[in-house]
Design a protein around this motif. Structure first.
Motif, PDB file in Angstrom:
ATOM      1  N   LEU A   1       1.308  -1.505   0.046  1.00  0.00           N
ATOM      2  CA  LEU A   1      -0.278   0.022   0.220  1.00  0.00           C
ATOM      3  C   LEU A   1       0.688   1.709   0.328  1.00  0.00           C
ATOM      4  O   LEU A   1       0.239   2.098  -1.164  1.00  0.00           O
ATOM      5  CB  LEU A   1      -0.907  -0.582   1.088  1.00  0.00           C
ATOM      6  CG  LEU A   1      -1.896  -1.169   1.070  1.00  0.00           C
ATOM      7  CD1 LEU A   1      -2.496  -0.759   2.695  1.00  0.00           C
ATOM      8  CD2 LEU A   1      -2.660  -1.068   0.207  1.00  0.00           C
ATOM      9  N   ASN A   2       2.142   1.081   0.609  1.00  0.00           N
ATOM     10  CA  ASN A   2       3.186   2.143   0.539  1.00  0.00           C
ATOM     11  C   ASN A   2       3.979   2.259  -0.921  1.00  0.00           C
ATOM     12  O   ASN A   2       3.828   3.827  -1.099  1.00  0.00           O
ATOM     13  CB  ASN A   2       4.181   2.105   1.414  1.00  0.00           C
ATOM     14  CG  ASN A   2       3.880   2.857   3.722  1.00  0.00           C
ATOM     15  OD1 ASN A   2       2.338   3.287   3.547  1.00  0.00           O
ATOM     16  ND2 ASN A   2       4.293   2.091   4.200  1.00  0.00           N
ATOM     17  N   LEU A   3       3.863   1.773  -1.100  1.00  0.00           N
ATOM     18  CA  LEU A   3       4.512   1.215  -2.362  1.00  0.00           C
ATOM     19  C   LEU A   3       3.611   2.249  -3.920  1.00  0.00           C
ATOM     20  O   LEU A   3       3.882   2.674  -4.416  1.00  0.00           O
ATOM     21  CB  LEU A   3       4.861   0.143  -3.127  1.00  0.00           C
ATOM     22  CG  LEU A   3       6.186  -0.399  -2.670  1.00  0.00           C
ATOM     23  CD1 LEU A   3       6.748  -1.672  -2.802  1.00  0.00           C
ATOM     24  CD2 LEU A   3       7.587   0.796  -3.020  1.00  0.00           C
ATOM     25  N   MET A   4       2.535   1.339  -3.675  1.00  0.00           N
ATOM     26  CA  MET A   4       1.225   2.000  -4.802  1.00  0.00           C
ATOM     27  C   MET A   4       0.864   4.320  -4.055  1.00  0.00           C
ATOM     28  O   MET A   4       0.786   4.194  -5.151  1.00  0.00           O
ATOM     29  CB  MET A   4       0.175   1.392  -4.304  1.00  0.00           C
ATOM     30  CG  MET A   4      -0.816   2.310  -5.870  1.00  0.00           C
ATOM     31  SD  MET A   4      -0.304   1.290  -7.026  1.00  0.00           S
ATOM     32  CE  MET A   4      -0.315  -0.554  -7.134  1.00  0.00           C
ATOM     33  N   SER A   5       1.049   4.085  -2.831  1.00  0.00           N
ATOM     34  CA  SER A   5       0.164   5.688  -2.629  1.00  0.00           C
ATOM     35  C   SER A   5       1.596   6.098  -3.068  1.00  0.00           C
ATOM     36  O   SER A   5       0.908   7.622  -3.535  1.00  0.00           O
ATOM     37  CB  SER A   5       0.746   5.577  -0.921  1.00  0.00           C
ATOM     38  OG  SER A   5      -0.699   4.277  -0.697  1.00  0.00           O
ATOM     39  N   LEU A   6       3.128   5.646  -3.155  1.00  0.00           N
ATOM     40  CA  LEU A   6       3.735   6.771  -3.953  1.00  0.00           C
ATOM     41  C   LEU A   6       3.445   7.411  -5.201  1.00  0.00           C
ATOM     42  O   LEU A   6       4.274   7.986  -5.419  1.00  0.00           O
ATOM     43  CB  LEU A   6       5.105   6.172  -3.357  1.00  0.00           C
ATOM     44  CG  LEU A   6       5.899   6.552  -2.291  1.00  0.00           C
ATOM     45  CD1 LEU A   6       6.989   5.711  -2.389  1.00  0.00           C
ATOM     46  CD2 LEU A   6       6.543   7.267  -1.880  1.00  0.00           C
ATOM     47  N   MET A   7       2.517   6.835  -5.668  1.00  0.00           N
ATOM     48  CA  MET A   7       2.385   6.938  -6.546  1.00  0.00           C
ATOM     49  C   MET A   7       1.408   7.722  -7.452  1.00  0.00           C
ATOM     50  O   MET A   7       0.875   8.133  -8.584  1.00  0.00           O
ATOM     51  CB  MET A   7       2.550   5.711  -8.073  1.00  0.00           C
ATOM     52  CG  MET A   7       3.531   4.181  -8.085  1.00  0.00           C
ATOM     53  SD  MET A   7       4.956   4.974  -8.499  1.00  0.00           S
ATOM     54  CE  MET A   7       4.543   5.295 -10.332  1.00  0.00           C
TER      55      MET A   7
END
Length: 457
Positions: A392-398
């Motif tokens: 979720l953190n990796l996706m949120s960075l996008m």
């Protein structure tokens, strides 16, 4: 990773996050390089510890440097991101060794030539003339100084096999290119697809997530036989993709069902034995059992992965099967629940693609192999749920990347909700098993496949 997001503007906090990244290997850094480049946008100052970290890594690892260069290059096309990325590009150029910049210059020259050719053939309306025009334009590139391909920096090529090059019959007419390898002792040719007119950054993000999921599963001794092919954006609307050899689309497999050739493959979509017959015909003697195991594991892996990422626009021309039984998906223009609809009616009603012919490969729903498939799905689903924060953190960075389908917290919320984080592993496994049978009995999936096969026959 979370500390590099927009909610943490304190340089001390962000510097701490970078110090933690220092403990990771270059391979691990590459596995989420897309997000690290995106995180530069959230830096309060144009010069930052994160930028210095990335250019330092690039200066000692040539492959990482190539990927970083193209990620920055593609991001330069996003207007609100351009100033920081232009500074990053300048820092990259100052830090990189001269031979790396020379190699990148050759890559840029090749990409520019291919982009001009791809745009040029779209102006030709007649198919036969279009192919002639393509070969004529490519003949000017038939041989050239050895260059590493952006899609795979380890592979150097020095020419094209013109007789095997073609354009593909889809809307943007991507190029199917066959390069001659500089080192012929490895393999004679390298096959790639070159696209213009499509933003491949979403494909890169999706494939990156697939790769990370696969690594999670392998760490827990769960081999889902995933097929992770390479993809690189060379701009906001161009890029290269690696061709997965010895594979066919499910649509083409239907079309080669000789008994139903008059229907253009449309009827074969509804036959239970279409895929198993193809596998039995294509699999080498004594290898069928392994191919069935490959199919069971990979089908489970992609059911879980495509469900978690909410991948839409699924039809049998972007689902493929290798001759060794490995099943995989391609083309990711719609993610995070952005499913296509027609006249207000949602075309895709299943959470993921699972049709009766796929179940038949696994012996049908009462076979032990299908039960193994259900167990694999549940295990894979729960392993990703256990690392939900990371994904979720990796996706949120996008969210501020300029990708239209990853543009708000609501998009990431889709992934959060589908993970069922409020349930225990046991209850989540039961729910996913229910989704398996719901998807299997969603008849509209087969109708979508039949219509697509008939339209593109």
């Amino acid at each position: 990773i979370q500390l590099l997001g927009p909610q943490f503007g304190d340089p001390a906090v962000r510097n701490y996050a970078v110090s933690v990244l220092e403990n990771l290997s270059n391979e691990e850094i590459c596995s989420f390089l897309v997000q690290l480049v995106q995180a530069l946008h959230y830096e309060p100052r144009i010069e930052s510890a994160l930028l210095q970290f990335l250019v330092n890594k690039a200066s000692v690892d040539q492959s990482l440097g190539y990927y970083l260069y193209w990620h920055i290059k593609a991001g330069l096309e996003v207007a609100f991101f351009a100033v920081k990325l232009q500074f990053a590009m300048n820092e990259f150029r100052k830090t990189c060794k001269s031979h790396v910049m020379t190699a990148l210059s050759k890559q840029e020259k090749l990409v520019l030539s291919l982009a001009n050719i791809a745009r040029g053939i779209r102006q030709v309306k007649q198919k036969a003339e279009r192919q002639k025009q393509l070969i004529s334009l490519l003949s000017e590139l038939e041989s050239f100084e050895s260059v590493a391909l952006p899609v795979d920096p380890r592979c150097e090529v020095n020419g094209l096999e013109l007789t095997k090059c073609k354009y593909m019959d889809s809307k943007k007419l991507p190029l199917w290119l066959v390069f001659k390898n500089t080192d012929r002792s490895v393999e004679e040719h390298t096959y790639i697809i070159f696209k213009t007119g499509d933003d491949l950054r979403q494909d890169i993000l999706t494939l990156e997530m697939f790769s990370l999921m696969n690594k999670t599963w392998l760490r827990h001794n769960l081999d889902m036989k995933m097929t992770i092919y390479s993809c690189v954006a060379t701009g906001d609307s161009s890029g290269m993709l690696q061709v997965v050899w010895n594979s066919e689309t499910l649509s083409n497999i239907c079309k080669v069902d000789i008994s139903l050739i008059a229907s253009g493959g449309g009827v074969a979509v509804f036959k239970e034995d279409t895929l198993i017959n193809w596998l039995m015909h294509e699999t080498q003697t004594g290898e069928l059992s392994r191919a069935l195991d490959n199919f069971t594991r990979s089908c489970a892996g992609y059911c879980v992965a495509t469900c978690l990422l909410g991948i839409g626009d699924r039809h049998n021309d972007n689902i493929m099967l290798k001759r060794n039984g490995q099943f995989f998906h391609i083309d990711f223009g719609h993610i995070l629940g952005h499913f296509k609809s027609k006249f207000g009616i949602k075309r895709e009603r299943a959470r993921f693609v699972l049709t009766p012919d796929m179940a038949f490969v696994m012996g049908g729903t009462h076979d032990p192999r299908f039960r193994s498939f259900e167990i694999l799905c549940a295990q894979a689903f729960n392993q990703i749920r256990a690392e939900a924060t990371k994904y979720l953190n990796l996706m949120s960075l996008m969210i501020s990347s300029g990708l239209s389908e990853v543009s708000s917290p609501a998009d990431v919320r889709y992934m959060h909700d589908i993970m069922l984080l409020n349930l225990s592993d046991e209850h989540a496994a039961k729910e996913f098993t229910k989704w398996i049978h719901d998807s299997l009995h969603t008849k509209s999936t087969q109708f979508n496949h039949a219509i697509h096969t008939w339209v593109h026959k």
